[in-house]
Design an enzyme around this catalytic site. Structure first.
Site, PDB file in Angstrom:
ATOM      1  N   ILE A  97       0.901  -1.155   0.000  1.00  0.00           N
ATOM      2  CA  ILE A  97       0.000   0.000   0.000  1.00  0.00           C
ATOM      3  C   ILE A  97       0.933   1.196   0.000  1.00  0.00           C
ATOM      4  O   ILE A  97       1.686   1.392   0.953  1.00  0.00           O
ATOM      5  CB  ILE A  97      -0.915   0.086   1.242  1.00  0.00           C
ATOM      6  N   TYR A  98       0.923   1.951  -1.085  1.00  0.00           N
ATOM      7  CA  TYR A  98       1.771   3.134  -1.186  1.00  0.00           C
ATOM      8  C   TYR A  98       0.947   4.315  -1.669  1.00  0.00           C
ATOM      9  O   TYR A  98       0.108   4.165  -2.563  1.00  0.00           O
ATOM     10  CB  TYR A  98       2.946   2.902  -2.153  1.00  0.00           C
ATOM     11  N   ASN A 136       9.921   1.477   9.432  1.00  0.00           N
ATOM     12  CA  ASN A 136       8.860   2.271   8.807  1.00  0.00           C
ATOM     13  C   ASN A 136       7.734   2.424   9.847  1.00  0.00           C
ATOM     14  O   ASN A 136       6.697   1.776   9.774  1.00  0.00           O
ATOM     15  CB  ASN A 136       8.357   1.596   7.528  1.00  0.00           C
ATOM     16  N   TYR A 143      -0.920  -0.105  10.356  1.00  0.00           N
ATOM     17  CA  TYR A 143      -1.431  -1.474  10.396  1.00  0.00           C
ATOM     18  C   TYR A 143      -1.877  -1.878  11.802  1.00  0.00           C
ATOM     19  O   TYR A 143      -2.897  -2.550  11.963  1.00  0.00           O
ATOM     20  CB  TYR A 143      -0.394  -2.450   9.833  1.00  0.00           C
ATOM     21  N   LYS A 145      -3.079   0.121  14.033  1.00  0.00           N
ATOM     22  CA  LYS A 145      -4.356   0.826  14.215  1.00  0.00           C
ATOM     23  C   LYS A 145      -5.506   0.071  13.533  1.00  0.00           C
ATOM     24  O   LYS A 145      -6.642   0.106  13.998  1.00  0.00           O
ATOM     25  CB  LYS A 145      -4.239   2.240  13.632  1.00  0.00           C
TER      26      LYS A 145
END
Length: 174
Positions: A97-98, A136, A143, A145
């Protein structure tokens, strides 16, 4: 962000996918990795032949986040044998996911993640999993959360640099 659309990518989106993939990976990791390792990774991971093969793989799914006709992020999911690491065949991997840096904090990643959840539901996956670089912190927090917990680690090679990824998963209840 009301005009944000999440669109399933096809082979026709190859160049857009290459462009947003290279841009977002560079924005995320260029400052903390050598230029040589970055160039090598970007050339290999977003090579035309590799992306064509991945886009044509029925066990991989790409989605583009599009705002005002501009691609601002993307999602890559894998199932079955397409998973980057052997997991259960009924698991769904979130490989990437970017989101373009200028759109961080604007709920684009959350919209892409919602698409991943929708696919997991459609595929009746027992859980979703992913690897995130231990340094990161922004992504790991995102993630966590969203209900992911760490279950292991593995080595991710960026050129000649070995980095530790946290493997995280979220068990799904259908």
């Amino acid at each position: 962000m009301n005009d944000l659309k999440i669109k399933k990518a096809s082979i026709d989106d190859l160049e857009k996918l290459q462009s947003i993939g290279r841009q977002t990976f560079s924005e995320t990791f260029a400052e903390v990795n050598s230029e040589e390792n970055m160039i090598q990774y970007l050339e290999q991971s977003f090579a035309t032949e590799k992306l064509i093969k991945e886009l044509n793989n029925p066990s991989s799914y790409f989605y583009l986040a599009v705002l005002d006709e501009k691609v601002i992020g993307y999602l890559k999911l894998n199932t079955g044998e397409a998973q980057t690491e052997k997991q259960d065949l009924d698991a769904l991997e979130i490989e990437r996911i970017y989101v373009a840096k200028e759109f961080h904090g604007k709920k684009v990643a959350q919209a892409l993640y919602a698409q991943a959840e929708q696919m997991a539901k459609e595929l009746k996956a027992s859980y979703m999993w992913l690897g995130v670089w231990e340094e990161n912190y922004r992504a790991a927090s995102f993630y966590t959360k969203n209900g992911f917990v760490q279950f292991d680690t593995h080595i991710f090679r960026l050129g000649d640099d070995e980095q530790t990824d946290l493997l995280m998963k979220k068990v799904l209840i259908h």
